[in-house]
Design a protein around this motif. Structure first.
Motif, PDB file in Angstrom:
ATOM      1  N   LEU A 116       2.414   6.141  -2.670  1.00 11.70           N
ATOM      2  CA  LEU A 116       3.463   7.153  -2.876  1.00 11.70           C
ATOM      3  C   LEU A 116       3.783   7.325  -4.361  1.00 11.70           C
ATOM      4  CD1 LEU A 116       5.930   6.297   0.044  1.00 11.70           C
ATOM      5  CD2 LEU A 116       4.660   8.422  -0.232  1.00 11.70           C
ATOM      6  N   ARG A 117       3.741   6.213  -5.080  1.00 16.98           N
ATOM      7  CA  ARG A 117       4.127   6.287  -6.491  1.00 16.98           C
ATOM      8  C   ARG A 117       2.970   6.779  -7.375  1.00 16.98           C
ATOM      9  NH1 ARG A 117       7.589   7.580 -10.156  1.00 16.98           N
ATOM     10  NH2 ARG A 117       7.076   6.682 -12.179  1.00 16.98           N
ATOM     11  N   ARG A 158       0.820  -1.204   0.000  1.00 22.47           N
ATOM     12  CA  ARG A 158       0.000   0.000   0.000  1.00 22.47           C
ATOM     13  C   ARG A 158       0.863   1.266   0.000  1.00 22.47           C
ATOM     14  NH1 ARG A 158      -4.057   0.915   4.878  1.00 22.47           N
ATOM     15  NH2 ARG A 158      -3.666  -1.296   5.034  1.00 22.47           N
ATOM     16  N   ILE A 159       1.890   1.268   0.858  1.00 16.38           N
ATOM     17  CA  ILE A 159       2.719   2.475   0.988  1.00 16.38           C
ATOM     18  C   ILE A 159       3.376   2.848  -0.349  1.00 16.38           C
ATOM     19  CG2 ILE A 159       4.731   3.465   2.152  1.00 16.38           C
ATOM     20  CD1 ILE A 159       4.018   1.586   4.544  1.00 16.38           C
ATOM     21  N   GLU A 183      13.219   6.360  -6.242  1.00 14.37           N
ATOM     22  CA  GLU A 183      14.318   6.586  -5.297  1.00 14.37           C
ATOM     23  C   GLU A 183      13.797   7.168  -3.975  1.00 14.37           C
ATOM     24  OE1 GLU A 183      14.325   7.436  -8.472  1.00 14.37           O
ATOM     25  OE2 GLU A 183      15.913   6.154  -9.271  1.00 14.37           O
ATOM     26  N   GLU A 184      12.889   8.108  -4.098  1.00 15.84           N
ATOM     27  CA  GLU A 184      12.318   8.709  -2.881  1.00 15.84           C
ATOM     28  C   GLU A 184      11.570   7.648  -2.065  1.00 15.84           C
ATOM     29  OE1 GLU A 184      11.013  13.288  -3.271  1.00 15.84           O
ATOM     30  OE2 GLU A 184      10.151  11.987  -4.798  1.00 15.84           O
ATOM     31  N   ILE A 185      10.806   6.860  -2.800  1.00 18.49           N
ATOM     32  CA  ILE A 185      10.015   5.828  -2.099  1.00 18.49           C
ATOM     33  C   ILE A 185      10.940   4.827  -1.404  1.00 18.49           C
ATOM     34  CG2 ILE A 185       8.325   3.973  -2.388  1.00 18.49           C
ATOM     35  CD1 ILE A 185       7.342   5.564  -4.900  1.00 18.49           C
ATOM     36  N   ILE A 240       5.827  -2.262  -5.756  1.00 17.12           N
ATOM     37  CA  ILE A 240       4.864  -1.420  -6.476  1.00 17.12           C
ATOM     38  C   ILE A 240       4.157  -2.262  -7.532  1.00 17.12           C
ATOM     39  CG2 ILE A 240       4.673   0.505  -8.105  1.00 17.12           C
ATOM     40  CD1 ILE A 240       6.957   1.867  -6.488  1.00 17.12           C
ATOM     41  N   SER A 241       4.947  -3.064  -8.240  1.00 14.30           N
ATOM     42  CA  SER A 241       4.363  -3.904  -9.283  1.00 14.30           C
ATOM     43  C   SER A 241       3.376  -4.907  -8.685  1.00 14.30           C
ATOM     44  CB  SER A 241       5.497  -4.635 -10.013  1.00 14.30           C
ATOM     45  OG  SER A 241       4.965  -5.503 -10.970  1.00 14.30           O
TER      46      SER A 241
END
Lengths: 210, 261
Positions: A169-170, A164-165, A178-180, A195-196
């Motif tokens: 965020l993405r 979820r996070i 990179e930030e994530i 993320i995928s």
């Protein structure tokens, strides 16, 4: 570093003292450390909505999101002396918000565990957090009225935290990989993979809306 | 094959892109207008107190009182079980022979020791291990008593009776005649133990028959027994439980004779 409540009164003198909006986050932090309360106001101005939006999509509860967003800024303020400008402030504040959100979710789970109502939930609701009915006026009625948005919000809220996070965020907040990775303190590959995977889970849940 | 994998990958990527696009199309939520004011108000209140996280797990916080309640309930339940008398029989049975006497008392009805009412003995001294008293005592006491047969000749009943029959510890029932405790011997019982049958006459205890060691020592019918072991024998004379008659002074035809058994 006592905070002056008059700082929000918006007097002419204060307005003239408002920092330049072109200043970087780090410069604003340094100014805040030096006692410039208006600089902290500018930090809030820059991040209050993104943080609120992020927490709302994470928790699927607007009031709770606003409360935790405020708590995030309070923590930033009191810990500002310990903040080092070695990394991006956005990463720092998102990490605080994420930790608060995770704590809130765990607290909800404990509540749910002790709640007898959990025994009577149907199978369809098993992955949705238990939420008591909120009878307060809704801040963004247009958003909540949107059935599609509600279903997407439920689907996101049903994702495991680790997916979820990064997805929020993405895909909602538009943070870079990179930030994530930095916010979650993970490797870049792991972040992309999560993320995928998170998108794949959402795709299964939201087939009808695609 | 590679082409198929690439097609599936593209399909998957396309699905992910759709999801990403859908999420990206969600309306953004803004902070409320009084957001800054509330933050400043919180800051003005001071550093937020950290929410105290209890080290005690939630489950344990619920389970610990439950276990304590069960323990307390179990304790009282256990005692209640004993109060119903379900364990009386084994406890009494474990206490050994009831009243063994050092003397071999003949089983004839005439000389058999009179049964002593249990309640009277219990009133004399509390720790008497009879059924009535055990039923009323807590579980611990009968267990302890049952495990302590301190005397070789008997169990706790014997000890309690001996305690009740100490010299000067005569039980009174309110009547003028004293109650003879079981462990003391009446004159007839003492005589019976020596093989003598005698009846009380105006001149004293007259021997009606003599057998066993009394007869062997020379005691004859018609002898008047005056003393036993130097103790004058009257109508209500009692002898200690450890009595073993060895010396008698009798009057035969007006002449005092010493007889050793």
């Amino acid at each position: 570093m006592a905070f002056d409540m008059a700082g929000s009164s918006g007097t002419e003198a204060k307005r003239s003292a408002m920092p330049d909006q072109k200043l970087s986050d780090h410069q604003l932090i340094e100014a805040t450390k030096a006692g410039d309360e208006a600089a902290f106001g500018e930090i809030m101005n820059r991040y209050r909505s993104p943080i609120t939006n992020y927490l709302y999509r994470f928790l699927n509860d607007y009031e709770e999101a606003v409360d935790l967003a405020q708590e995030t800024f309070v923590r930033v303020y009191f810990a500002i002396d310990r903040y080092h400008t070695g990394f991006a402030f956005s990463t720092y504040i998102y990490r605080i918000a994420t930790n608060l959100a995770i704590s809130e979710i765990r607290r909800r789970k404990r509540r749910k565990l002790l709640s007898l109502t959990g025994l009577f939930q149907s199978e369809d609701d098993t992955q949705v957090e238990f939420q008591p009915a909120d009878t307060r006026p809704i801040a963004d009625a247009e958003l909540v009225d949107d059935e599609r948005s509600k279903m997407i919000g439920k689907a996101i809220a049903a994702l495991p935290e680790k997916y979820r996070i990064p997805v929020v965020l993405r895909d909602i907040d538009g943070r870079t990989y990179e930030e994530i990775a930095e916010i979650m303190q993970l490797g870049l590959g792991t972040t992309k993979s999560r993320i995928s995977r998170g998108r794949g889970l959402l795709k299964e849940k939201l087939q009808h809306y695609l | 094959m590679l082409r198929e994998e690439k097609r599936l990958q593209d399909f998957a990527d396309a699905g992910e892109e759709k999801v990403a696009a859908m999420l990206g199309s969600l309306k953004r939520v803004d902070a409320p207008a009084d957001f800054d004011f509330r933050v400043r108000a919180r800051i003005a209140q001071g550093r937020p107190a950290e929410k105290r996280v209890s080290w005690f797990p939630t489950f344990a916080r619920v389970a610990a009182p439950a276990v304590m309640l069960a323990a307390v309930g179990g304790y009282f339940g256990y005692n209640a079980l004993y109060d119903t008398g379900t364990v009386n029989v084994p406890v009494v049975a474990d206490s050994g022979p009831v009243a063994p006497a050092p003397l071999v008392v003949p089983t004839s009805n005439e000389v058999a020791p009179a049964p002593v009412p249990t309640t009277e003995v219990a009133a004399a001294k509390p720790p008497v291990n009879t059924e009535e008293t055990v039923a009323g005592t807590p579980k611990k006491e009968p267990t302890t008593v049952a495990k302590k047969p301190e005397t070789p000749e008997g169990g706790s009943v014997d000890m309690a009776l001996r305690e009740a029959n100490r010299p000067g510890n005569v039980v009174s029932t309110g009547n003028s005649s004293p109650v003879i405790p079981t462990s003391t011997l009446s004159v007839r019982e003492a005589f019976s133990a020596m093989g003598i049958r005698a009846s009380l006459s105006a001149s004293g205890w007259r021997v009606s028959s003599a057998s066993g060691r009394a007869a062997a020592a020379g005691l004859k019918t018609g002898d008047i027994i005056e003393t036993v072991n130097g103790k004058a024998v009257g109508a209500n004379t009692v002898f200690d439980e450890k009595f073993s008659g060895s010396t008698l002074r009798v009057k035969r035809d007006g002449v005092a004779i010493q007889i050793s058994l």
